[in-house]
Structure formats: C-alpha cells, structure tokens
Design a protein around this motif. Structure first.
Motif, short mmCIF file in Angstrom:
data_model
loop_
_atom_site.label_atom_id
_atom_site.label_comp_id
_atom_site.label_asym_id
_atom_site.label_seq_id
_atom_site.Cartn_x
_atom_site.Cartn_y
_atom_site.Cartn_z
N THR A 1 -8.81 5.48 -0.35
CA THR A 1 -7.35 5.49 -0.29
C THR A 1 -6.72 5.26 -1.66
OG1 THR A 1 -7.37 3.19 0.39
CG2 THR A 1 -7.21 4.84 2.12
N LYS A 2 -7.43 4.59 -2.55
CA LYS A 2 -6.87 4.38 -3.90
C LYS A 2 -6.68 5.71 -4.61
CE LYS A 2 -7.78 -0.26 -5.07
NZ LYS A 2 -7.22 -1.11 -6.05
N GLN B 1 -3.60 7.42 -3.23
CA GLN B 1 -2.33 6.79 -3.59
C GLN B 1 -1.86 7.17 -4.99
OE1 GLN B 1 -2.76 2.62 -2.91
NE2 GLN B 1 -2.51 2.83 -0.71
N ALA C 1 2.33 7.86 -1.72
CA ALA C 1 1.65 6.58 -1.87
C ALA C 1 2.12 5.53 -0.87
CB ALA C 1 1.82 6.06 -3.30
N LYS C 2 3.41 5.44 -0.66
CA LYS C 2 3.94 4.43 0.26
C LYS C 2 3.50 4.71 1.70
CE LYS C 2 8.21 2.07 1.48
NZ LYS C 2 9.66 2.00 1.29
N ALA D 1 -0.27 3.89 2.02
CA ALA D 1 -0.52 2.45 2.02
C ALA D 1 -0.06 1.82 3.33
CB ALA D 1 0.21 1.80 0.85
#
Length: 100
Positions: free
Chosen positions: A45-46, A49, A55-56, A59
């Motif tokens: 997931t990094k 993002q 990205a929001k 996350a």
C-alpha cells in the motif's frame, strides 16, 4: 468549547471506525462462507499511496485489517487463503491466458 469539540470529533471518528469494522466483518464472513479458496494480491500500500490523488482513499480503506480478518476467518472455517505476488497479475488475459 475546545474540549467539547474534541469529544464530539472523537465520537464521530469512533463511529466511523466501528462502521468500517462491522462492514469488514460482514464482508469477510460472507467471502469465507461462500468460497473454499480465496486468492488475494499481496499489494504494497505504500507504493500505491505515491499517487497523491488516491492516497487518502487508499489509506482510509483499511486493507490490512481486511487481510487480517480474512486470514483468521479462513483458519476458523478451514478454508484456504493464497496471497499472490502482484507482478504481472493485471497483464494476463482472463480469456486466453496470454501474458503481454
């Protein structure tokens, strides 16, 4: 007033977290009861993002919690969970199997 606002904010955030957790429990239970083998993509997931437009949302999706729930529910129900390496998974044709 500041303390009242903080309590109100915390209450709203807890409600959203509980709703998300409830939805994930219902979804994972449904998936585990319906399928004997579940295959998921082992995404980082990094890396996802890095796209600042998404990205929001990424996350906020709590994918880690989803995977943890799937793992322990598969153990409970005696089902199989397979995590697949994400390399070239979206490039394989679903009809003929051609890997471009």
């Amino acid at each position: 007033n500041w303390q009242k606002a903080q309590k109100s904010k915390a209450k709203c955030q807890a409600k959203v977290a509980n709703q998300r957790r409830d939805y994930l429990h219902k979804l994972t239970t449904h998936l585990v009861k319906q399928y004997d083998v579940i295959i998921i993509e082992d995404l980082k997931t990094k890396n996802l993002q890095k796209n600042h437009h998404l990205a929001k949302s990424i996350a906020n999706a709590s994918w880690r919690m989803f995977r943890q729930m799937l793992e322990y529910k598969c153990e409970w129900y005696g089902k199989k969970l397979i995590a697949v390496d994400p390399k070239k998974t979206s490039r394989i044709c679903s009809k003929c199997g051609y890997n471009s």
